[in-house]
Write a protein that holds these residues in place. Structure first.
Motif, PDB file in Angstrom:
ATOM      1  N   ASP A 380      13.736   7.891 -59.333  1.00 52.81           N
ATOM      2  CA  ASP A 380      14.329   7.791 -57.995  1.00 52.81           C
ATOM      3  C   ASP A 380      14.248   9.152 -57.310  1.00 52.81           C
ATOM      4  O   ASP A 380      15.228   9.696 -56.828  1.00 52.81           O
ATOM      5  CB  ASP A 380      15.775   7.304 -58.079  1.00 52.81           C
ATOM      6  N   SER A 381      13.048   9.673 -57.232  1.00 57.05           N
ATOM      7  CA  SER A 381      12.811  11.073 -56.878  1.00 57.05           C
ATOM      8  C   SER A 381      13.150  11.399 -55.424  1.00 57.05           C
ATOM      9  O   SER A 381      12.551  10.862 -54.484  1.00 57.05           O
ATOM     10  CB  SER A 381      11.344  11.419 -57.143  1.00 57.05           C
ATOM     11  N   LEU A 382      14.094  12.305 -55.242  1.00 52.56           N
ATOM     12  CA  LEU A 382      14.375  12.842 -53.916  1.00 52.56           C
ATOM     13  C   LEU A 382      13.222  13.716 -53.442  1.00 52.56           C
ATOM     14  O   LEU A 382      12.921  13.774 -52.236  1.00 52.56           O
ATOM     15  CB  LEU A 382      15.673  13.658 -53.949  1.00 52.56           C
ATOM     16  N   ASN A 412       4.498   6.588 -62.090  1.00 52.39           N
ATOM     17  CA  ASN A 412       3.631   7.348 -61.191  1.00 52.39           C
ATOM     18  C   ASN A 412       2.827   6.427 -60.277  1.00 52.39           C
ATOM     19  O   ASN A 412       2.591   6.743 -59.101  1.00 52.39           O
ATOM     20  CB  ASN A 412       2.703   8.261 -61.995  1.00 52.39           C
ATOM     21  N   VAL A 413       2.387   5.283 -60.811  1.00 56.02           N
ATOM     22  CA  VAL A 413       1.674   4.305 -59.988  1.00 56.02           C
ATOM     23  C   VAL A 413       2.575   3.799 -58.869  1.00 56.02           C
ATOM     24  O   VAL A 413       2.159   3.658 -57.709  1.00 56.02           O
ATOM     25  CB  VAL A 413       1.164   3.136 -60.862  1.00 56.02           C
ATOM     26  N   LYS A 414       3.844   3.529 -59.206  1.00 50.55           N
ATOM     27  CA  LYS A 414       4.798   3.056 -58.199  1.00 50.55           C
ATOM     28  C   LYS A 414       4.914   4.058 -57.054  1.00 50.55           C
ATOM     29  O   LYS A 414       4.848   3.689 -55.876  1.00 50.55           O
ATOM     30  CB  LYS A 414       6.165   2.842 -58.853  1.00 50.55           C
ATOM     31  N   TRP A 415       5.072   5.340 -57.402  1.00 49.47           N
ATOM     32  CA  TRP A 415       5.215   6.352 -56.365  1.00 49.47           C
ATOM     33  C   TRP A 415       3.899   6.584 -55.627  1.00 49.47           C
ATOM     34  O   TRP A 415       3.903   6.893 -54.422  1.00 49.47           O
ATOM     35  CB  TRP A 415       5.730   7.652 -56.961  1.00 49.47           C
ATOM     36  N   ALA A 416       2.779   6.444 -56.308  1.00 51.21           N
ATOM     37  CA  ALA A 416       1.484   6.599 -55.638  1.00 51.21           C
ATOM     38  C   ALA A 416       1.347   5.595 -54.500  1.00 51.21           C
ATOM     39  O   ALA A 416       0.899   5.929 -53.395  1.00 51.21           O
ATOM     40  CB  ALA A 416       0.353   6.419 -56.650  1.00 51.21           C
ATOM     41  N   LYS A 417       1.751   4.368 -54.753  1.00 51.93           N
ATOM     42  CA  LYS A 417       1.644   3.329 -53.723  1.00 51.93           C
ATOM     43  C   LYS A 417       2.562   3.637 -52.544  1.00 51.93           C
ATOM     44  O   LYS A 417       2.190   3.458 -51.383  1.00 51.93           O
ATOM     45  CB  LYS A 417       1.973   1.970 -54.330  1.00 51.93           C
ATOM     46  N   LYS A 418       3.790   4.134 -52.836  1.00 55.49           N
ATOM     47  CA  LYS A 418       4.730   4.467 -51.766  1.00 55.49           C
ATOM     48  C   LYS A 418       4.200   5.630 -50.919  1.00 55.49           C
ATOM     49  O   LYS A 418       4.267   5.597 -49.673  1.00 55.49           O
ATOM     50  CB  LYS A 418       6.091   4.831 -52.351  1.00 55.49           C
ATOM     51  N   THR A 453       3.723  29.962 -48.424  1.00 53.95           N
ATOM     52  CA  THR A 453       4.866  30.036 -49.332  1.00 53.95           C
ATOM     53  C   THR A 453       4.624  28.993 -50.414  1.00 53.95           C
ATOM     54  O   THR A 453       4.059  27.931 -50.136  1.00 53.95           O
ATOM     55  CB  THR A 453       6.197  29.731 -48.624  1.00 53.95           C
ATOM     56  N   GLY A 454       5.042  29.272 -51.635  1.00 54.58           N
ATOM     57  CA  GLY A 454       4.748  28.296 -52.686  1.00 54.58           C
ATOM     58  C   GLY A 454       5.642  28.415 -53.899  1.00 54.58           C
ATOM     59  O   GLY A 454       6.475  29.321 -54.009  1.00 54.58           O
ATOM     60  N   LEU A 455       5.436  27.460 -54.790  1.00 53.38           N
ATOM     61  CA  LEU A 455       6.134  27.403 -56.068  1.00 53.38           C
ATOM     62  C   LEU A 455       5.107  27.382 -57.183  1.00 53.38           C
ATOM     63  O   LEU A 455       4.127  26.625 -57.135  1.00 53.38           O
ATOM     64  CB  LEU A 455       7.004  26.144 -56.170  1.00 53.38           C
ATOM     65  N   LEU A 456       5.336  28.193 -58.197  1.00 57.67           N
ATOM     66  CA  LEU A 456       4.519  28.206 -59.414  1.00 57.67           C
ATOM     67  C   LEU A 456       5.487  28.041 -60.576  1.00 57.67           C
ATOM     68  O   LEU A 456       6.417  28.825 -60.720  1.00 57.67           O
ATOM     69  CB  LEU A 456       3.741  29.515 -59.531  1.00 57.67           C
ATOM     70  N   ALA A 457       5.282  27.019 -61.411  1.00 57.54           N
ATOM     71  CA  ALA A 457       6.330  26.638 -62.355  1.00 57.54           C
ATOM     72  C   ALA A 457       5.781  26.391 -63.749  1.00 57.54           C
ATOM     73  O   ALA A 457       4.578  26.227 -63.957  1.00 57.54           O
ATOM     74  CB  ALA A 457       7.049  25.383 -61.843  1.00 57.54           C
ATOM     75  N   THR A 458       6.725  26.359 -64.706  1.00 60.21           N
ATOM     76  CA  THR A 458       6.377  26.028 -66.093  1.00 60.21           C
ATOM     77  C   THR A 458       6.626  24.559 -66.407  1.00 60.21           C
ATOM     78  O   THR A 458       6.181  24.066 -67.438  1.00 60.21           O
ATOM     79  CB  THR A 458       7.189  26.881 -67.083  1.00 60.21           C
ATOM     80  N   GLY A 459       7.381  23.858 -65.541  1.00 66.92           N
ATOM     81  CA  GLY A 459       7.724  22.466 -65.803  1.00 66.92           C
ATOM     82  C   GLY A 459       7.500  21.596 -64.585  1.00 66.92           C
ATOM     83  O   GLY A 459       7.250  22.083 -63.468  1.00 66.92           O
ATOM     84  N   ASN A 460       7.594  20.290 -64.781  1.00 70.51           N
ATOM     85  CA  ASN A 460       7.298  19.329 -63.726  1.00 70.51           C
ATOM     86  C   ASN A 460       8.275  19.444 -62.564  1.00 70.51           C
ATOM     87  O   ASN A 460       9.431  19.838 -62.739  1.00 70.51           O
ATOM     88  CB  ASN A 460       7.365  17.902 -64.292  1.00 70.51           C
ATOM     89  N   PHE A 461       7.815  19.057 -61.385  1.00 71.54           N
ATOM     90  CA  PHE A 461       8.691  18.950 -60.224  1.00 71.54           C
ATOM     91  C   PHE A 461       9.413  17.604 -60.333  1.00 71.54           C
ATOM     92  O   PHE A 461       9.026  16.609 -59.718  1.00 71.54           O
ATOM     93  CB  PHE A 461       7.886  19.056 -58.934  1.00 71.54           C
ATOM     94  N   ASN A 462      10.452  17.593 -61.130  1.00 73.70           N
ATOM     95  CA  ASN A 462      11.146  16.358 -61.487  1.00 73.70           C
ATOM     96  C   ASN A 462      12.623  16.691 -61.659  1.00 73.70           C
ATOM     97  O   ASN A 462      13.012  17.376 -62.618  1.00 73.70           O
ATOM     98  CB  ASN A 462      10.548  15.791 -62.785  1.00 73.70           C
TER      99      ASN A 462
END
Length: 693
Positions: A380-382, A412-418, A453-462
């Motif tokens: 339910d990703s904001l 991921n497929v569900k969100w891809a379609k949205k 401007t950006g984000l570089l991370a070690t983990g998922n954007f979740n």
């Protein structure tokens, strides 16, 4: 720099990757045995162990079985000796761990719960005072989901689903005995049923036992002589051809639907089923390649995650995430990041700062473009909704969405379609190469000039996993990093099957398929040169997994040259520390605590001017050779010192850390005068720093 051969490759010690992973899962099990851990948290670690083992049987056991059949092993077990059969050694380890699991549960956790008036009915008859209520529950709720099936030669109309629970009943009717398979609908009803007794004790019954006690209602004219549980675990791999016709989104959708019908890798059953009935089951369900394993009375104890008791006195004290506002952000996040970098550490820090970043990007009039990689999207990703909002607001939004993230494909497929419906431009990785990088870039138009401007991370954007996994996110407006990041997005959009490093040059970022492995080798070579020159030389590396041979050999070479190497490896670790003449200067720690250690950090002494890198890449074959990964430098001196401080806290841990010895055993760190739980120390340090700001 020319590489020095220190020893013949056939003598280089390597642990087997699967035996090493089983060692990690044993460490999880030991956390459940720790009496210092609150009782409900110990149940949680038992659930984690069980869930991990199920995944092992779905993902790795098919590989071990295949290698066993062709008489090949994946690599030397090194210091632990060449195993005649890694498969058999793995099965032996699992059997010992399962015995320990039962011992921890029955002699440690359950008696402790009983003392606190919580009684899990484990292989016990339901108390008489529960009978009326549970029978009513069975007849009014459970019965609607039960589907008995008679075991016959032709079972083509019945397919046991992956990791679903079943009972095998021996039923005698009119003098004739037959076997009946009955589902336990734990995917449709709660696995546990709580009951408040008159004396104040809360009894917890398994759904399995409610069915056992009431199964007579299904066979009113027969006698149920025995009732034993079983489950089947199936291969989880998706078969994706390197070349395919049609839309990858549709192909993934179809394959996910078929996944749970994969070949069986394990048939786990309650002891007592006769050999001839087991043979009938093996033939009926095509179990010829599955391991037939006796197990306990109950299966799928990963369901302990949903144990229906929530009591603060039996749980860890919750840590309220520290608000992240390093510069007193009163205006736009982007204006502040134009002035200085920021370093964010979930779950210690509240994830609101990351959500704010994307929400501002979606609504800021100056923002023209957003680029992001998405590997595992929250259900339910904001954050995903912010991207959809940005596209609807006229921003050009490009998302590299990894449809092949194992066990998250359907979500991921569900969100891809949205996102596709909202106008987000989606880029899917080529079939054989996953995009595992954790990067995002926002472009703004300010007074006719383009700003990054950006984000570089070690983990998922979740935001869901960010509450459970320890990670690090660099928030920056450094053009030298973000132009290279944008260049990678442009390159990924081409969806080329062969990545030619000559086509693109990364000077600051370390990108797998291009320069990542070679840059790490060069950084290690520089430490080797310093050590040989009699200068201080050291490396500190924290990763989830360490497997890839070329980089491990370089670590061995560095150790022999005099480089001090400190490793914090959570899971798979194929390097063997402490071998005389080979790895004397290498130590390996493993930390298992309330949060899952997930960050990847690389610190090189560099002649007293430390270099700090972070990123998405473990040193595994898949990360180095079959994925797009990004590691990045921390350039701000204060933030660099911050990361070094956090890793030094972890190197001092003597409560949740263990050493991995030459036999793959988890050896507790000897406790000095002061106990150090690094996760507690990191949280306290960040919280106190916030309070003092």
């Amino acid at each position: 720099m020319e590489r020095t051969k220190v020893f013949a490759s056939e003598k280089i010690p390597f642990f087997n990757r699967d035996l090493s992973w089983l060692s990690f899962n044993e460490r999880v099990l030991k956390e459940a045995a720790d009496k210092r851990v609150p009782l409900l948290e110990r149940l949680k670690f038992l659930a984690i162990y069980s869930s991990n083992l199920d995944e092992f049987y779905r993902v790795r056991m098919p590989v071990l079985q295949a290698l066993h059949r062709i008489g090949k092993e994946e690599g030397e077990t090194g210091a632990v000796g060449k195993a005649e059969s890694v498969l058999q050694e793995a099965l032996d380890k699992i059997a010992r761990q399962q015995e320990l699991f039962g011992e921890i549960l029955t002699t440690g956790v359950l008696p402790g719960l009983n003392e606190n008036k919580v009684h899990l009915l484990y292989r016990e008859a339901l108390p008489a005072e529960m009978s009326e209520e549970t029978t009513n529950y069975f007849l009014s709720k459970v019965l609607a989901f039960l589907h008995p099936v008679v075991l016959a030669k032709d079972m083509s109309g019945f397919f046991p689903e992956n990791n679903q629970l079943y009972l095998l009943l021996e039923v005698l009717e009119a003098g004739e005995e037959q076997q009946v398979i009955l589902n336990i609908p734990s995917d449709q009803l709660p696995r546990f049923y709580p009951f408040e007794s008159k004396n104040g004790t809360t009894f917890i019954a398994f759904l399995d036992d409610i069915i056992r006690e009431n199964v007579r209602w299904l066979f009113p004219h027969a006698s149920v002589r025995s009732c034993r549980s079983f489950k089947i675990t199936r291969d989880a791999e998706l078969d994706l051809a390197d070349d395919y016709e049609g839309d990858l989104l549709d192909q993934i959708s179809r394959l996910v639907e078929k996944r749970d019908r994969g070949l069986a890798t394990r048939f786990l059953y309650q002891p007592g089923i006769s050999p001839d009935v087991l043979e009938r089951l093996r033939k009926a369900f095509n179990l010829r390649k599955a391991g037939m394993m006796e197990g306990g009375f109950y299966h799928n104890l990963k369901d302990l995650f949903s144990f229906p008791i929530q009591r603060p006195d039996l749980s860890e004290k919750k840590w309220k995430p520290v608000p992240y506002n390093p510069f007193g952000w009163t205006g736009s996040v982007f204006d502040h990041l134009d002035e200085a970098d920021a370093l964010f550490h979930p779950p210690y820090h509240s994830y609101d700062a990351i959500l704010r970043f994307f929400n501002e990007a979606a609504t800021n009039p100056a923002v023209s473009e957003i680029y992001i990689t998405l590997y595992r999207v929250a259900s339910d990703s904001l954050l995903a909704n912010a991207l959809i909002n940005a596209a609807r607001n006229g921003k050009k939004v490009t998302a590299v969405l990894e449809l092949k993230a194992r066990f998250d494909e359907a979500n991921n497929v569900k969100w891809a379609k949205k996102m596709k419906a909202a106008g987000v431009r989606l880029i899917y990785s080529v079939t054989a190469l996953k995009v595992h990088a954790k990067i995002a870039v926002v472009k703004r138009q300010i007074d006719g000039r383009q700003k990054y401007t950006g984000l570089l991370a070690t983990g998922n954007f979740n935001e869901k996993t960010a509450a459970l996994y320890t990670d690090h996110v660099l928030m920056t407006s450094r053009v030298e990093l973000l132009r290279e990041t944008e260049l990678l997005f442009i390159f990924l959009a081409r969806r080329e099957k062969v990545y030619n490093p000559a086509l693109i040059v990364f000077k600051h970022l370390l990108v797998a398929q291009f320069n990542l492995q070679q840059r790490f080798l060069d950084l290690l070579d520089a430490e080797i040169s310093s050590a040989k020159a009699g200068l201080p030389a050291s490396v500190t590396i924290k990763m989830n997994n360490l497997e890839e041979r070329v980089l491990i050999e370089k670590l061995y070479e560095a150790s022999q040259a005099g480089v001090e190497i400190r490793l914090i490896i959570r899971g798979i670790c194929r390097i063997v520390a402490g071998v005389p003449g080979v790895s004397d200067r290498i130590s390996v720690r493993r930390i298992v605590g309330r949060y899952l250690e997930h960050g990847r950090v690389f610190i090189f002494h560099n002649g007293g001017e430390p270099l700090v890198y972070m990123g998405s890449a473990d040193w595994m074959n898949r990360n180095i050779y079959r994925r797009i990964e990004v590691c990045f430098p921390v350039l701000d001196p204060a933030l660099k010192e911050e990361m070094i401080h956090l890793l030094n806290l972890q190197l001092r841990d003597n409560q949740k850390a263990v050493y991995i010895d030459r036999s793959l055993e988890n050896i507790p760190v000897e406790e000095p005068e002061e106990p150090v739980d690094s996760q507690q120390c990191i949280y306290d340090w960040l919280k106190n720093r916030k309070m003092g700001s």
